[in-house]
Design an enzyme around this catalytic site. Structure first.
Site, PDB file in Angstrom:
ATOM      1  N   THR A  25       0.532  -1.189  -0.062  1.00 60.89           N
ATOM      2  CA  THR A  25       0.054   0.055   0.002  1.00 60.89           C
ATOM      3  C   THR A  25       0.692   1.290  -0.150  1.00 60.89           C
ATOM      4  O   THR A  25       1.899   1.113   0.524  1.00 60.89           O
ATOM      5  CB  THR A  25      -0.906   0.001   1.384  1.00 60.89           C
ATOM      6  N   TYR A  54      -1.554  -0.339  11.172  1.00 59.07           N
ATOM      7  CA  TYR A  54      -1.800  -1.099   9.840  1.00 59.07           C
ATOM      8  C   TYR A  54      -0.689  -0.733   8.734  1.00 59.07           C
ATOM      9  O   TYR A  54      -0.087  -1.819   8.475  1.00 59.07           O
ATOM     10  CB  TYR A  54      -3.075  -0.630   9.273  1.00 59.07           C
TER      11      TYR A  54
HETATM   12  P1  NAD Z   1     -10.034  -6.912   2.812  1.00 60.22           P
HETATM   13  O1  NAD Z   1      -9.957  -6.759   4.177  1.00 60.22           O
HETATM   14  O2  NAD Z   1     -11.217  -6.717   1.686  1.00 60.22           O
HETATM   15  O3  NAD Z   1      -9.609  -8.767   2.640  1.00 60.22           O
HETATM   16  C1  NAD Z   1      -8.319  -9.328   3.167  1.00 60.22           C
HETATM   17  C2  NAD Z   1      -8.954 -10.714   2.908  1.00 60.22           C
HETATM   18  O4  NAD Z   1      -7.844 -11.423   3.328  1.00 60.22           O
HETATM   19  C3  NAD Z   1     -10.135 -11.365   3.454  1.00 60.22           C
HETATM   20  O5  NAD Z   1     -10.656 -12.268   2.475  1.00 60.22           O
HETATM   21  C4  NAD Z   1      -9.664 -12.130   4.369  1.00 60.22           C
HETATM   22  O6  NAD Z   1     -10.571 -13.283   4.989  1.00 60.22           O
HETATM   23  C5  NAD Z   1      -8.381 -12.397   4.231  1.00 60.22           C
HETATM   24  N1  NAD Z   1      -7.497 -12.663   5.487  1.00 60.22           N
HETATM   25  C6  NAD Z   1      -7.362 -11.959   6.417  1.00 60.22           C
HETATM   26  N2  NAD Z   1      -6.561 -12.374   7.339  1.00 60.22           N
HETATM   27  C7  NAD Z   1      -6.142 -13.670   6.778  1.00 60.22           C
HETATM   28  C8  NAD Z   1      -5.083 -14.806   7.399  1.00 60.22           C
HETATM   29  N3  NAD Z   1      -4.403 -14.715   8.451  1.00 60.22           N
HETATM   30  N4  NAD Z   1      -5.075 -15.979   6.482  1.00 60.22           N
HETATM   31  C9  NAD Z   1      -5.726 -15.753   5.299  1.00 60.22           C
HETATM   32  N5  NAD Z   1      -6.452 -15.122   5.062  1.00 60.22           N
HETATM   33  C10 NAD Z   1      -6.688 -13.879   5.524  1.00 60.22           C
HETATM   34  O7  NAD Z   1      -8.597  -6.441   2.092  1.00 60.22           O
HETATM   35  P2  NAD Z   1      -8.668  -5.504   0.732  1.00 60.22           P
HETATM   36  O8  NAD Z   1      -8.968  -4.168   0.746  1.00 60.22           O
HETATM   37  O9  NAD Z   1      -9.038  -6.466  -0.719  1.00 60.22           O
HETATM   38  O10 NAD Z   1      -6.840  -5.468   0.554  1.00 60.22           O
HETATM   39  C11 NAD Z   1      -6.316  -6.745   0.006  1.00 60.22           C
HETATM   40  C12 NAD Z   1      -4.708  -6.367   0.192  1.00 60.22           C
HETATM   41  O11 NAD Z   1      -4.636  -5.059  -0.528  1.00 60.22           O
HETATM   42  C13 NAD Z   1      -4.186  -6.032   1.474  1.00 60.22           C
HETATM   43  O12 NAD Z   1      -2.892  -6.663   1.649  1.00 60.22           O
HETATM   44  C14 NAD Z   1      -4.084  -4.386   1.474  1.00 60.22           C
HETATM   45  O13 NAD Z   1      -3.063  -4.110   2.459  1.00 60.22           O
HETATM   46  C15 NAD Z   1      -3.938  -4.088   0.229  1.00 60.22           C
HETATM   47  N6  NAD Z   1      -4.327  -2.862  -0.215  1.00 60.22           N
HETATM   48  C16 NAD Z   1      -5.555  -2.452  -0.232  1.00 60.22           C
HETATM   49  C17 NAD Z   1      -6.132  -1.099  -0.758  1.00 60.22           C
HETATM   50  C18 NAD Z   1      -7.404  -0.666  -0.607  1.00 60.22           C
HETATM   51  O14 NAD Z   1      -7.675   0.262  -0.950  1.00 60.22           O
HETATM   52  N7  NAD Z   1      -8.345  -1.545   0.030  1.00 60.22           N
HETATM   53  C19 NAD Z   1      -5.294  -0.417  -1.287  1.00 60.22           C
HETATM   54  C20 NAD Z   1      -3.759  -0.774  -1.357  1.00 60.22           C
HETATM   55  C21 NAD Z   1      -3.410  -2.142  -1.049  1.00 60.22           C
HETATM   56  O1  DAU Z   2      -4.029   4.113   0.715  1.00 61.34           O
HETATM   57  C1  DAU Z   2      -4.428   2.587   0.401  1.00 61.34           C
HETATM   58  C2  DAU Z   2      -5.278   2.157   1.586  1.00 61.34           C
HETATM   59  O2  DAU Z   2      -6.636   2.663   1.456  1.00 61.34           O
HETATM   60  C3  DAU Z   2      -5.232   0.764   2.006  1.00 61.34           C
HETATM   61  O3  DAU Z   2      -3.997   0.404   2.153  1.00 61.34           O
HETATM   62  C4  DAU Z   2      -6.071   0.408   3.101  1.00 61.34           C
HETATM   63  O4  DAU Z   2      -6.145  -1.117   3.302  1.00 61.34           O
HETATM   64  C5  DAU Z   2      -7.516   1.075   2.790  1.00 61.34           C
HETATM   65  O5  DAU Z   2      -8.317   0.756   3.822  1.00 61.34           O
HETATM   66  C6  DAU Z   2      -7.480   2.399   2.433  1.00 61.34           C
HETATM   67  O6  DAU Z   2      -6.884   3.160   3.700  1.00 61.34           O
HETATM   68  P1  DAU Z   2      -7.718   4.513   4.187  1.00 61.34           P
HETATM   69  O7  DAU Z   2      -7.470   4.774   5.721  1.00 61.34           O
HETATM   70  O8  DAU Z   2      -7.332   5.741   3.346  1.00 61.34           O
HETATM   71  O9  DAU Z   2      -9.126   4.247   3.816  1.00 61.34           O
HETATM   72  P2  DAU Z   2     -10.571   4.514   4.522  1.00 61.34           P
HETATM   73  O10 DAU Z   2     -11.769   4.076   3.587  1.00 61.34           O
HETATM   74  O11 DAU Z   2     -10.732   3.857   5.744  1.00 61.34           O
HETATM   75  O12 DAU Z   2     -10.567   6.194   4.743  1.00 61.34           O
HETATM   76  C7  DAU Z   2     -10.598   7.121   3.493  1.00 61.34           C
HETATM   77  C8  DAU Z   2     -10.328   8.543   4.168  1.00 61.34           C
HETATM   78  O13 DAU Z   2     -11.913   8.751   4.637  1.00 61.34           O
HETATM   79  C9  DAU Z   2      -9.486   8.661   5.244  1.00 61.34           C
HETATM   80  O14 DAU Z   2      -9.063   9.997   5.039  1.00 61.34           O
HETATM   81  C10 DAU Z   2     -10.388   8.593   6.483  1.00 61.34           C
HETATM   82  C11 DAU Z   2     -11.847   8.966   5.843  1.00 61.34           C
HETATM   83  N1  DAU Z   2     -12.896   8.503   6.605  1.00 61.34           N
HETATM   84  C12 DAU Z   2     -12.969   6.965   6.508  1.00 61.34           C
HETATM   85  C13 DAU Z   2     -14.208   6.517   7.141  1.00 61.34           C
HETATM   86  C14 DAU Z   2     -14.280   5.024   7.342  1.00 61.34           C
HETATM   87  C15 DAU Z   2     -13.976   9.448   7.082  1.00 61.34           C
HETATM   88  O15 DAU Z   2     -13.771  10.582   7.124  1.00 61.34           O
HETATM   89  N2  DAU Z   2     -14.923   8.733   7.991  1.00 61.34           N
HETATM   90  C16 DAU Z   2     -15.093   7.178   7.848  1.00 61.34           C
HETATM   91  O16 DAU Z   2     -16.081   6.722   8.537  1.00 61.34           O
END
Ligand code: NAD
Ligand code: DAU
Length: 340
Positions: free
Chosen positions: A130, A155
């Site tokens: 990330t 995180y």
């Molecule tokens: P998510 O929380 O939606 O999904 C995580 C998945 O991992 C789930 O299916 C969960 O069951 C599984 N998991 C958790 N712990 C586990 C364990 N111990 N063993 C096996 N499986 C396990 O996450 P996401 O948003 O899809 O993110 C996926 C990856 O991408 C993460 O590594 C996150 O850091 C990275 N990432 C996310 C974002 C974003 O915006 N969501 C952006 C950049 C990078």
């Molecule tokens: O940048 C990549 C990351 O983006 C990933 O690595 C993480 O897994 C993913 O969860 C996300 O992190 P953020 O903390 O940026 O995402 P989130 O959706 O939690 O929040 C986005 C922005 O919105 C952040 O500035 C916090 C704000 N927010 C979030 C929530 C849940 C609010 O203002 N109110 C809320 O209730």
């Protein structure tokens, strides 16, 4: 016989499930084995469209348990194997409530996976990380792959630790790992604890939209399909030992996004409710993705103007999915985070 086998960890979550759908569409000859612990964030419903395919199999297991990783590797057979590692605890707010599960899965789990994949002779390992590992930006500038690592939440600290373990596996053992660092994703199957699906869910029910602090925190939003394509491109052509930043070149303050969602849903701005700020809240993320564009020819295909309405329509069409994922444990988390 399948063209190749890919072990996907965390494939029942948001990005992992989109990635498995992406492979089914773009690389239908590949065999996919999905290792997922099905935590609160993992949902087998996300994979309904692929679950009956001969090329797909699911292993219910935890990357922090050596025997579960061994079972998943066994399910992959003896042929050439590549791995895409998504499994993680992924929500910043949950890491503030309790950091230990993040260290367990993101750090310990990644090391267990690395050790076993190395012993198995895995040919390529993509570690999905990330942009949060770089910390926070001011009003100007972009994260490049050489920006110093400066994580600010439990995180992002745990993800940084996992990036360093992947780096060490390459440098010490020549393990063929590549790391990707992406900005904020949006799209189908995202768990409604994250900004966009949370706001869509609350607005649809005329509930308050909790905005942290002044709402002027900036994120760089990328449609999840574009992220999945970037990961596939890195899997196929990325150089071992390298890091590739992935981003949408699409920065918005949170309030502006919330206003766009309210307008699209026909709901009033009076639902916006300012709440206590997230401790240690990073002000701005912005990605310089020129390396992946230059080396691998990737760039985003979806604009916000097209993909945000598409995302809203998806959540509106998935009323039952939304109801199911927001019942039980979700309600407990929500009350703890926002007050009941
Ligand atoms: P998510 O929380 O939606 O999904 C995580 C998945 O991992 C789930 O299916 C969960 O069951 C599984 N998991 C958790 N712990 C586990 C364990 N111990 N063993 C096996 N499986 C396990 O996450 P996401 O948003 O899809 O993110 C996926 C990856 O991408 C993460 O590594 C996150 O850091 C990275 N990432 C996310 C974002 C974003 O915006 N969501 C952006 C950049 C990078
Ligand atoms: O940048 C990549 C990351 O983006 C990933 O690595 C993480 O897994 C993913 O969860 C996300 O992190 P953020 O903390 O940026 O995402 P989130 O959706 O939690 O929040 C986005 C922005 O919105 C952040 O500035 C916090 C704000 N927010 C979030 C929530 C849940 C609010 O203002 N109110 C809320 O209730």
């Amino acid at each position: 016989m399948a063209e190749k086998t890919v072990l996907v960890t965390g494939g029942a979550g948001f990005i992992g499930s989109n990635f498995i759908h992406h492979l089914a569409e773009t690389r239908p000859g590949w065999r996919v084995v999905n290792l997922d612990a099905l935590t609160y964030a993992g949902n087998p419903e996300n994979l309904r469209a692929v679950e009956d395919k001969d090329t797909y199999s699911f292993v219910h297991g935890d990357i922090t348990k050596e025997e579960d990783v061994a079972s998943a590797l066994e399910a992959c057979g003896d042929g050439p194997l590549e791995v895409v590692h998504f499994a993680a605890e992924s929500h910043v707010d949950r890491s503030i409530l309790s950091g230990l599960p993040f260290v367990q899965t993101n750090v310990v789990g990644t090391q267990i996976l690395l050790d076993q994949c190395r012993a198995r002779g895995v040919e390529r390992f993509v570690h999905v990380s990330t942009d949060e590992v770089y910390g926070s930006l001011g009003d100007t500038g972009y994260f490049t792959e050489t920006t110093p690592l400066a994580p600010n939440s439990p995180y992002s600290a745990s993800k940084t630790a996992s990036d360093l373990l992947v780096r060490a596996a390459f440098h010490t053992h020549g393990f063929p790992a590549v790391t990707t660092r992406c900005s904020n994703n949006y799209g189908p199957y995202q768990f409604p604890e994250k900004l966009i699906p949370l706001m869509i869910a609350n607005a649809s029910e005329d509930k308050p939209l909790p905005v942290y602090g002044d709402g002027l925190y900036v994120r760089d939003w990328l449609y999840v399909e574009d992220h999945c394509e970037a990961i596939r491109v890195v899997l196929e052509g990325g150089r071992a030992g390298e890091v590739y930043n992935i981003g949408g070149n699409n920065e918005y303050p949170n309030l502006e996004i919330i206003r766009m969602l309210l307008a699209a849903l026909g709901k009033p701005e009076s639902l916006i409710t300012y709440v206590k700020d997230r401790p240690g809240h990073d002000r701005r993320y912005a990605i310089d993705a020129s390396k992946i564009q230059r080396e691998l020819g990737w760039q985003p295909r979806h604009t916000f103007e097209v993909a945000l309405p598409k995302t809203i329509a998806w959540y509106q069409s998935q009323v039952e999915w939304m109801q199911r994922v927001r019942s039980g444990a979700y309600r407990e988390y929500y009350d703890r985070q926002y007050g009941s």
